[in-house]
Design a protein around this motif. Structure first.
Motif, mmCIF file in Angstrom:
data_model
loop_
_atom_site.group_PDB
_atom_site.id
_atom_site.type_symbol
_atom_site.label_atom_id
_atom_site.label_comp_id
_atom_site.label_asym_id
_atom_site.label_seq_id
_atom_site.Cartn_x
_atom_site.Cartn_y
_atom_site.Cartn_z
ATOM 1 N N PRO C 15 -8.682 -4.868 -2.841
ATOM 2 C CA PRO C 15 -7.883 -4.641 -1.628
ATOM 3 C C PRO C 15 -7.349 -3.216 -1.529
ATOM 4 N N SER C 18 -10.148 -1.014 -0.404
ATOM 5 C CA SER C 18 -10.436 -1.302 1.003
ATOM 6 C C SER C 18 -9.405 -0.644 1.904
ATOM 7 N N LEU C 19 -8.140 -0.777 1.528
ATOM 8 C CA LEU C 19 -7.083 -0.184 2.331
ATOM 9 C C LEU C 19 -7.234 1.327 2.368
ATOM 10 N N MET C 295 -7.295 -12.347 4.336
ATOM 11 C CA MET C 295 -7.021 -11.231 3.447
ATOM 12 C C MET C 295 -6.256 -11.717 2.219
ATOM 13 N N ALA C 306 -0.008 -9.940 2.443
ATOM 14 C CA ALA C 306 -0.798 -9.445 3.575
ATOM 15 C C ALA C 306 0.058 -9.384 4.832
ATOM 16 N N THR C 342 -10.685 -5.011 4.849
ATOM 17 C CA THR C 342 -10.187 -5.978 3.877
ATOM 18 C C THR C 342 -10.790 -7.346 4.096
ATOM 19 N N ASP C 346 -15.488 -6.914 3.012
ATOM 20 C CA ASP C 346 -15.060 -7.104 1.631
ATOM 21 C C ASP C 346 -16.177 -6.834 0.628
#
Lengths: 353, 531, 367
Positions: C15, C18-19, C295, C306, C342, C346
């Protein structure tokens, strides 16, 4: 300049300190830098601010008219103004407070939905002048501007009643809300006055706020009304109007625009536009600056807040007879000889059709 | 017996190689040197050495969890070895994914087919090797190549038939064709006969022999010793992650292989005392299933039988003749008409979710034939699976709440009593081997101490050590005076376990025989519908 | 050992990467329209998390998202795609408003209880209709719940325009709730304890309720028999039928609970913030709930985290809208990028990371 109740503020684009300080801070430390700036930023000049409702700034309707007025002020004076398009209901109070705390003056909000919030917020910022359009809030620092839309829609209704060859006219609204019902009621009364035989078909684009911006569905409804023999369709649906006017032009029938002058969009097809001069309100409010006065302004045909658009684009559509009828109705309403029924007074519409 | 220790390669007398094999001077088609692979604390493969000569059929046997699947997964690029190297035709290769394995000439036929059911045979065969954006020319070319392959290996599959319309045996042939289309020289088959009828298995072996004669190398992973003896040239035995021995098939026998595999002497003979019959516990009368358009299952066309305490009633038959449906109806999750009485009480046949629960309450347990899809929740841990169906029992908590520690100790009891490996109650069911998954189900259902036990295919895909274990538990249950209904497509299993045998064909019972007075030949005729 | 390591990668590292990717692309876009991305980031962070005022809004949004995220998650554990959180929350708002307006509540705490029951019942009712249609008639729940969102919006519109609107008001909204129904804000709660919390922000006591709901839901799913049945049904319908679990019952329980949780969002948005029923009381939160739940991997803790992230994006976005000329469409783009990276993409991040880890592990074991 008066002194304002202002908290430490985040710098803005026109902050005089911005260049010197942020130039000294390496880019990568921007985050830290602006946190620092928050602490040291000086007071800013009072700027006017305008808050657009959830429909957004470019709604081809009254929010956009408000923006036009604000921009006109900006172009004429070279001044800067703050603006925000709301994204959520919770931002309504937030934006009001943040602008007021920051010293913005006046703060203009476009739309009746601000009324409840403003009633709570206005007393907390007695030094700030607020202007609310389309609703009335009683407070010493609030100027309320309301429009008698039913008067103008009565006028376009008269024109529609005279223009129809099939004795059938239509109206496509955005959402089924009281404001639109008021417009529709005035329209129906106008049609009835000019042509007692005529029938009015009513449709709404949708049930969610997306209805104010759904040209495709607006066009579908217009085609459906044309299929039911309507040959004049009044578009009262904000951004959806684009599709309604387009479909009317495609179908070879007449349409009526709303809010701003939309005659030029399809010359020869748009019979007229019902004008609601929100731009003037914003312009005057910005121009008045901190000297804006409180009270209620009722804008109608008489004081130029509302009107119908007659220009070179629809000159061929409006014959002398129609012109005379509109002028007569205008005078009658402006002088008070005719009082057009206001739907929101009693939630009823006396029109038969 | 010629066996070699794990650290050296197999060397066989040339006389035992098949006549079409390459001359002994050529390098092995596949050679593994010191392959090791660990999953956390579990050492799945330890310094595996193996060499397979081109043009031979090589069997790998071992109990579930012995490391066979890990080994072939390494060969096919699903896992990477922690240590060791792979040589193909004497050259060192790096197989980092399945594409690399295909490029190296390795083809794989999985136990569970990897076919798109609503695609045609041809479309499935080119899937993944389309070579080009436009499908039509590719398909035309593939059709020609497919015809050539089919001619060469005498393997036919209708190119335009959809996979969903094919039998299991035909689907397997499509998998083999797919590997050959990708120019595999080494073909690995993982438990290929687990899903086949005996006739289809014979057909498969004929194909494998044919492939061998065309110079292909075949690695056959199985736990069925009979098949090893029948078709392989050489055989390797794995146990606990190690390669124990590689021997020429002709130089060994079933008992010896079984002993090496399990690590002790195995008794494949079942000795059971005479049945002491008790009360009639289950009565079935005129059971029918009406199949609608949406459920294309074999209907049951009037089934009558009864089951008494202390006996094992075996139901034999070729798969798909209504045995599965019968079990589902009795277990309460398929709708039917007719009459079923448990201990004299009429039970509902609505097939709704509640029925299965009330069957359990009435003392009926069920080991379903599809353990992965029905008997277990693959994403759940052993612990959570240990209470599936019994989760409302008082033993596992009061009221709405579940007693985690009671559940855990139950799961631990299952693990020790049924020797489930690895003994980790928190591990998800999908991370266990097939045999251990079956043990989780069997432990739960037998552990519930039912009066009636329905069993579907108890040893399908289960290794020999576990088979022996499960068979013993079933006999013990019978001797404890329970009633057992056993459905199996393995005639041998039915013959050795059951006291009475019924044969199903086309949704009807073709005949009933005492187990002692019948044989495979008679049952086989009944299974084919010949009365 | 291996499992815990990959778990840690799964829950924390991926995560974060991804962020990071989502924000990097957003920064490029902001730079592309001539604004300074670092200033924008600073504005978002300081505006959403840098003050009690910022937190007041961030937590307000997060509370909404927690409720609707949990709502989606509980249905999803039974493998039911409840896309109707939006409509169920709208009905919840209606239930809240009816209870708040028509019963003379003596104290806010009783009102909160009463409105909570109203909101939950209305939301559950709205979810149970599609649930029943799925379980008994086979109508696909994705389709029906989407349709019920529109029906809910239309119903609310009709009621507000024709029945609930105070006489003479132009706005389609109900009357303000009486003062006794006013919920204590975080300011009211925290200032007696010595924490100065921003006075005018909408975060209120329901923020605690939402966290309590998350804990209760966790307990329900993993510690009760019915929760076990819901999860079994979600993993494998065949196994559930085998285990004597009634699909009809589970579908109704999971959906009813889902609708009730979605309805409870109204306690925050309608009772806590707007304090009257407005035309669009959910503002799309029902859909954000889906993103939040996915998420957060449908785990209550993940959903809470999230939700706070999305609360940050909403409040940070509002600050951007207030003080920069970044158009609000672009703020929506930034939020969408986060969802995209996210949620939808993924695997794009996961697969290279896992390969990289596997490779470095091999290299280490060789060395």
């Amino acid at each position: 300049m008066k002194t304002y109740h202002r908290p430490r503020s985040i710098f803005s684009a026109d902050d005089p300190m911005r260049g010197s300080i942020s130039a000294a801070i390496p880019r990568l430390r921007g985050l830290v830098g602006s946190l620092l700036l928050m602490l040291v930023a000086p007071m800013v000049w009072a700027q006017p601010a305008v808050i657009y409702d959830l429909g957004g700034k470019f709604d081809k309707s009254f929010s956009e008219m408000a923006y036009t007025g604000a921009k006109r002020w900006g172009d004429e004076t070279g001044g800067r103004f703050l603006e925000i398009e709301l994204q959520s209901e919770a931002q309504r109070e937030q934006a009001l407070r943040r602008f007021a705390e920051r010293g913005a003056n006046p703060v203009v909000m476009v739309g009746f939905t601000f009324a409840t919030t403003l009633e709570i917020v206005a007393p907390d910022y007695p030094e700030t002048n607020f202007v609310i359009i389309d609703s009335v809030v009683e407070a010493p620092n609030v100027r309320s501007v309301v429009f008698n839309e039913h008067e103008a829609s009565y006028l376009v209704g008269v024109m529609a009643g005279l223009a129809t060859r099939t004795d059938t006219v239509g109206i496509v609204g955005g959402m089924d809300i009281p404001l639109i019902r008021r417009v529709a009621c005035g329209y129906a009364l106008g049609v009835e006055a000019a042509n007692p035989e005529a029938r009015v078909i009513r449709n709404m684009t949708g049930t969610t706020s997306a209805a104010w911006n759904d040209p495709i569905k607006g066009a579908e409804l217009t085609r459906s009304q044309a299929a039911q023999k309507a040959d004049v369709v009044f578009a009262a649906a904000g951004g959806t109007n684009v599709g309604i006017l387009q479909a009317a032009a495609d179908e070879g029938i007449l349409s009526i625009g709303a809010d701003s002058n939309q005659n030029h969009l399809h010359p020869g097809s748009v019979l007229t536009s019902m004008l609601k001069r929100v731009d003037n309100i914003v312009y005057e409010a910005f121009k008045g600056g901190e000297a804006a006065s409180a009270g209620v302004s009722v804008m109608g045909l008489a004081n130029g807040g509302l009107g119908v658009a007659l220009d070179e684009h629809n000159a061929d559509l409006v014959d002398a007879k129609m012109k005379a009828a509109v002028d007569e109705a205008f005078d009658a309403i402006a002088s008070g000889r005719i009082v057009v029924h206001n739907y929101t007074d009693d939630s009823e519409c006396p029109a038969n059709s | 017996m010629t066996s070699t220790p794990a650290s050296t390669h197999a060397s066989m007398p040339s006389g035992q190689r098949s006549p079409n094999a390459s001359p002994p001077v050529s390098p092995p088609a596949i050679e593994l040197r010191g392959i090791s692979r660990a999953f956390g604390p579990v050492q799945a493969n330890r310094e595996i050495d193996l060499s397979v000569m081109p043009g031979t059929i090589h069997g790998i046997i071992g109990e579930n969890g012995a490391g066979k699947s890990t080994l072939v997964s390494i060969l096919y690029g699903f896992y990477q070895a922690d240590e060791g190297e792979i040589l193909i035709d004497g050259r060192r290769v790096d197989i980092h994914d399945s594409q690399a394995a295909i490029a190296a000439g390795i083809g794989m036929v999985f136990q569970h087919f990897k076919l798109v059911e609503n695609f045609t045979v041809l479309e499935n065969i080119i899937l993944g090797s389309e070579k080009g954006a436009l499908l039509r020319p590719v398909l035309a070319k593939a059709r020609r190549e497919l015809m050539d392959i089919e001619r060469e290996y005498e393997l036919e599959a209708p190119p335009d038939a959809k996979i969903e319309d094919l039998s299991i045996g035909q689907r397997q042939r499509v998998e083999i064709l797919k590997a050959l289309y990708r120019q595999a020289r080494v073909l690995i088959l993982d438990e290929p006969t687990g899903v086949l009828t005996p006739a289809e298995a014979d057909r498969l072996f004929a194909i494998l022999r044919r492939l061998r004669s065309e110079g292909k190398t075949i690695i056959l992973i199985t736990h069925k010793l009979r098949e090893i003896m029948e078709v392989t040239d050489t055989v390797s035995v794995m146990r606990q992650g190690r390669m124990l021995a590689t021997v020429a098939t002709a130089a060994t026998d079933i008992e010896e292989l079984a002993e090496r595999m399990v690590g002790r002497k195995v008794s494949l003979q079942i000795d059971k005392p005479c049945a002491c019959l008790g009360d009639t516990l289950l009565e079935v009368e005129n059971l029918h299933i009406e199949t609608g358009t949406e459920t294309p299952a074999s209907p049951l066309a009037g089934i009558d039988f009864s089951l008494r305490a202390g006996e094992i009633l075996g139901i034999a038959g070729v798969a798909g003749n209504g045995q599965s449906e019968l079990l589902e109806v009795l277990a309460g999750y398929r709708r039917a008409k007719g009459s079923v009485r448990i201990k004299g009480c009429e039970v509902a046949l609505s097939g709704s979710g509640i029925d299965a629960g009330s069957r359990r309450a009435a003392g009926l347990a069920h080991i379903p034939e599809d353990r992965q899809g029905v008997g277990l929740v693959m994403g759940f841990s052993v612990e959570e699976n240990a209470i599936l169906g019994y989760h409302r029992s008082f033993g596992y908590g009061t009221g709405a709440l579940m007693d985690r520690s009671a559940i855990r100790s139950e799961a631990k009891r299952h693990i020790t009593q049924f020797d489930i490996r690895p003994p980790d109650p928190g591990r998800a069911a999908r991370d266990f081997s097939g045999g251990n998954q079956q043990k989780i189900v069997v432990a739960r259902e037998i552990g519930a101490e039912p009066d009636i036990l329905l069993i579907g295919q108890p040893t399908r895909g289960v290794d020999i050590g576990a088979i022996e274990f499960i068979h013993r538990r079933i006999i013990a249950l019978r001797d404890a005076g329970k009633a057992i209904l056993l459905v199996s497509v393995e005639l041998e299993e039915i013959l050795s376990l059951a006291d009475r045998i019924m044969v199903m064909f086309g949704g009807r019972i073709m005949g009933e025989r005492p187990a002692k007075e019948t044989d495979e030949r008679e049952l086989g005729l009944l299974m084919a519908g010949v009365v | 050992m291996q499992r815990t390591m990959s778990d840690r990668v799964d829950i924390v590292l991926i995560p974060i990467i991804s962020l990071f990717l989502a924000f990097s692309i957003s920064a490029l876009i902001i730079a592309g329209i001539g604004e300074d991305p670092f200033e924008a980031a600073a504005l978002m962070v300081s505006g959403a998390l840098g003050s009690a005022y910022g937190w007041g809004y961030t937590l307000y949004y997060a509370t909404n998202f927690i409720f609707v995220g949990l709502a989606f998650a509980v249905a999803f554990h039974a493998r039911l795609f409840n896309i109707g959180g939006e409509g169920q929350a709208m009905l919840g708002a209606l239930g809240t408003a009816l209870v708040a307006l028509h019963i003379p509540w003596p104290h806010w705490s009783l009102a909160l209880l009463g409105c909570g029951i109203g909101a939950a019942l209305f939301g559950a009712f709205w979810a149970l209709i599609p649930a029943w249609m799925q379980a008994r008639r086979g109508s696909h729940i994705v389709i029906t719940t989407i349709m019920f969102n529109f029906i809910a919006a239309a119903l609310l519109n009709y009621l507000l325009v024709n029945h609930l609107r105070p006489e003479g008001s132009v706005a389609p909204g109900s009357a303000l709730f009486p003062d006794a129904v006013h919920l204590p804000t975080l300011h009211d709660i925290l200032s007696p304890l010595g924490f100065a919390f921003s006075k005018s922000t909408p975060a209120n006591i329901t923020a605690f309720l939402s966290v309590a709901a998350a804990i209760l839901l966790w307990f329900f799913l993993w510690r009760t028999r019915t929760g076990y049945e819901i999860r079994t049904f979600g993993h494998s319908e065949n196994a559930a039928r085998y285990a004597g679990i009634d699909p009809f019952r589970i579908t109704l329980i999971a959906m009813g609970l889902s609708g009730a949780l979605a309805g409870l969002m109204a306690l925050n948005a309608t009772m806590g913030e707007s304090e009257r029923l407005i035309l669009n009381p959910t503002e799309g939160a029902g859909f954000i709930g889906i993103a939040v739940a996915l998420m957060g991997r449908c785990h209550p803790l993940g959903i809470v985290l999230a939700s706070i992230l999305f609360g940050f994006l909403y409040q940070g976005g509002a600050e951007l809208a207030l003080w920069t000329s970044i158009p609000r469409e672009l703020i929506v783009v930034i939020q969408a990028l986060v969802i995209l990276f996210t949620g939808a993409l993924d695997n794009m991040v996961r697969m290279p990371i896992e390969r990289l880890l596997a490779r470095s592990k091999r290299a280490r074991s060789k060395a």
